[in-house]
Enzyme design. Sequence first.
Site, PDB file in Angstrom:
ATOM      1  N   HIS A 290      42.023  31.810   3.854  1.00 55.15           N
ATOM      2  CA  HIS A 290      42.861  31.405   2.717  1.00 55.15           C
ATOM      3  C   HIS A 290      41.995  30.791   1.606  1.00 55.15           C
ATOM      4  O   HIS A 290      42.181  29.634   1.195  1.00 55.15           O
ATOM      5  CB  HIS A 290      43.936  30.412   3.159  1.00 55.15           C
ATOM      6  CG  HIS A 290      44.997  31.013   4.035  1.00 55.15           C
ATOM      7  ND1 HIS A 290      45.978  31.849   3.549  1.00 55.15           N
ATOM      8  CD2 HIS A 290      45.212  30.910   5.362  1.00 55.15           C
ATOM      9  CE1 HIS A 290      46.770  32.224   4.545  1.00 55.15           C
ATOM     10  NE2 HIS A 290      46.314  31.682   5.659  1.00 55.15           N
ATOM     11  N   ARG A 336      55.891  30.432  -4.137  1.00 52.71           N
ATOM     12  CA  ARG A 336      57.156  30.159  -3.451  1.00 52.71           C
ATOM     13  C   ARG A 336      57.679  28.795  -3.862  1.00 52.71           C
ATOM     14  O   ARG A 336      56.923  27.938  -4.338  1.00 52.71           O
ATOM     15  CB  ARG A 336      56.946  30.212  -1.921  1.00 52.71           C
ATOM     16  CG  ARG A 336      58.214  30.119  -1.105  1.00 52.71           C
ATOM     17  CD  ARG A 336      57.911  30.188   0.383  1.00 52.71           C
ATOM     18  NE  ARG A 336      59.115  30.080   1.192  1.00 52.71           N
ATOM     19  CZ  ARG A 336      59.139  30.080   2.516  1.00 52.71           C
ATOM     20  NH1 ARG A 336      57.992  30.171   3.193  1.00 52.71           N
ATOM     21  NH2 ARG A 336      60.270  29.977   3.177  1.00 52.71           N
ATOM     22  N   HIS A 348      54.880  25.484  10.816  1.00 47.66           N
ATOM     23  CA  HIS A 348      53.721  26.250  11.290  1.00 47.66           C
ATOM     24  C   HIS A 348      52.679  25.333  11.925  1.00 47.66           C
ATOM     25  O   HIS A 348      52.066  25.678  12.944  1.00 47.66           O
ATOM     26  CB  HIS A 348      53.106  27.011  10.108  1.00 47.66           C
ATOM     27  CG  HIS A 348      52.175  28.101  10.527  1.00 47.66           C
ATOM     28  ND1 HIS A 348      52.562  29.169  11.294  1.00 47.66           N
ATOM     29  CD2 HIS A 348      50.847  28.296  10.285  1.00 47.66           C
ATOM     30  CE1 HIS A 348      51.543  29.974  11.512  1.00 47.66           C
ATOM     31  NE2 HIS A 348      50.488  29.460  10.918  1.00 47.66           N
ATOM     32  N   TYR A 470      64.641  38.475   2.380  1.00 46.38           N
ATOM     33  CA  TYR A 470      65.086  37.709   3.542  1.00 46.38           C
ATOM     34  C   TYR A 470      65.563  36.341   3.070  1.00 46.38           C
ATOM     35  O   TYR A 470      64.774  35.534   2.566  1.00 46.38           O
ATOM     36  CB  TYR A 470      63.959  37.547   4.554  1.00 46.38           C
ATOM     37  CG  TYR A 470      63.487  38.844   5.155  1.00 46.38           C
ATOM     38  CD1 TYR A 470      64.216  39.479   6.154  1.00 46.38           C
ATOM     39  CD2 TYR A 470      62.315  39.453   4.720  1.00 46.38           C
ATOM     40  CE1 TYR A 470      63.790  40.679   6.701  1.00 46.38           C
ATOM     41  CE2 TYR A 470      61.880  40.657   5.269  1.00 46.38           C
ATOM     42  CZ  TYR A 470      62.625  41.249   6.261  1.00 46.38           C
ATOM     43  OH  TYR A 470      62.209  42.442   6.798  1.00 46.38           O
TER      44      TYR A 470
END
Length: 620
Positions: A290, A336, A348, A470
Amino acid sequence: MALPVCAVRAFEPPRQPERGAPARTTCPRRHSRVEAELAASRPGSVAASVRAGPPRGVSHGFHTRPLLDKPRKASSSLAGAACAPLFALLSRGRRRRMHVLRRRWDLGSLCRALLTRGLAALGHSLKHVLGAIFSKIFGPLASVGNMDEKSNKLLLALVMLFLFAVIVLQYVCPGTECQLLRLQAFSSPVPDPYRSEDESSARFVPRYNFTRGDLLRKVDFDIKGDDLIVFLHIQKTGGTTFGRHLVRNIQLEQPCECRVGQKKCTCHRPGKRETWLFSRFSTGWSCGLHADWTELTSCVPSVVDGKRDARLRPSRWRIFQILDAARNFHYITILRDPVSRYLSEWRHVQRGATWKASLHVCDGRPPTSEELPSCYTGDDWSGCPLKEFMDCPYNLANNRQVRMLSDLTLVGCYNLSVMPEKQRNKVLLESAKSNLKHMAFFGLTEFQRKTQYLFEKTFNMNFISPFTQYNTTRASSVEINEEIQKRIEGLNFLDMELYSYAKDLFLQRYQFMRQKEHQEARRKRQEQRKFLKGRLLQTHFQSQGQGQSQNPNQNQSQNPNPNANQNLTQNLMQNLMQNLTQSSSQKQNRESPKQNSGKEQNDNTSNGTNDYIGSVEKWR
């Protein structure tokens, strides 16, 4: 001494078959006639009440009573008593079949046959009952209206058809949520596939003023050249799903090769052994797990050309540094909502994620343990509650999106003592906004279909299947009160400001691209109309020319001047030009300001007239 009846009958001669009946062709049964009569004469026997008619093997007469069955054994007397009324409903051929089935003890076939016959009898009885009911109900109406028997039958058939349709509908579509029963689906227009996906208001009111260059994002991506798409993957923003779309769901001349069981895919340029995509699923975590903006901008050029530069002599390093500067790196990312992303990262981490492999390289070195302390002491932070996750002051989940998108070298990387915190936050936010605005593309997790649309318009690359929105995620399953939500927003106040800015820019770009698409479609329709007008004028002139060639004497007598037709054509063209000039001038007066109306009107009129004359002359 009188003999018993059974003994007397034993000495009697055998009975002859009836007149006209066929001869006996089957073999006699194992039991004798005396045994059969003895079984039939026993008191309380079911066979005595059921047995009737001639013996087995002798056919029935035309008016004789049909034979039901042979004498039953004592063990099956009760079953015979129960099935005797059902056997009476069967035809003679069916009864014979039942005899065979019963002798073979095929109870399953017997039950199915009896059930079929019973349902048929039930349907027949129901028909008569319904007929009697409708005759009672609609009898007076039939007598008043002189309805005949055919009308009654037709009405009964319609009612039966309606009942059958209701039964079938309840079987196929039970409940009240059936799509066939929603009549609004037939009356409402087709919904826009790019409607508001986050259940917000359909009418968007912009907050920021962006230029045309900021809104128009169209990249001339050359997949066969040296262009490279670099995906900046921020944790828990849906980047894994979008990364899979890039390698598995995109239409290319040479698609990516993805093998079963492997996460990485081979995405080569057509005819080359070079990759056109720098992402997790194509090149792996080549710049660290990342990697952020600071790491990617300094790492990607060296990784892409690392193998080739390693084989070069030092004298050629300068040449390839120039080539790297000329290479086009198109950075893309996904953002997001900060609260949902923060909760998703906490869940997570609860499951054991640590991201220890992240390098956090800035200014050529990773941060020290004093600059970036750890929030946990063990191997991971699994099972931590939300309060403990929020209480850690060194948690990189706080304002992660701003830190990942900003240039950390402007604030001294992870050294917090370089400048005051307020100034540091301001520099980081402005740097993240600037980098995000100048990126080739960015999408939002809450707008999957719009993200797909903007990517396709930006890079001129189409996806095979549409994206799926979703609405249920792990973060949405976490129930928090208003106090905790406000605290999360306070911990991510920079991300909240960045997301508001990104959402406004994203939706403005979407509206701008949609308007541009509509304008292109309208321009094509106008060109088609001009083309048809030119064809119409061409056919008109051709028809006039053919008429003049067929009747030259008549034309000369009516028009002594040979240039009359040309003058008529010129007059027609002048009238058309005047009409076009007036229509364009009126439109220009409505749209343009009064102070510049004269000049723009003349320019537009001349351009429209020249285009129209050019199209006509072309077809002439």
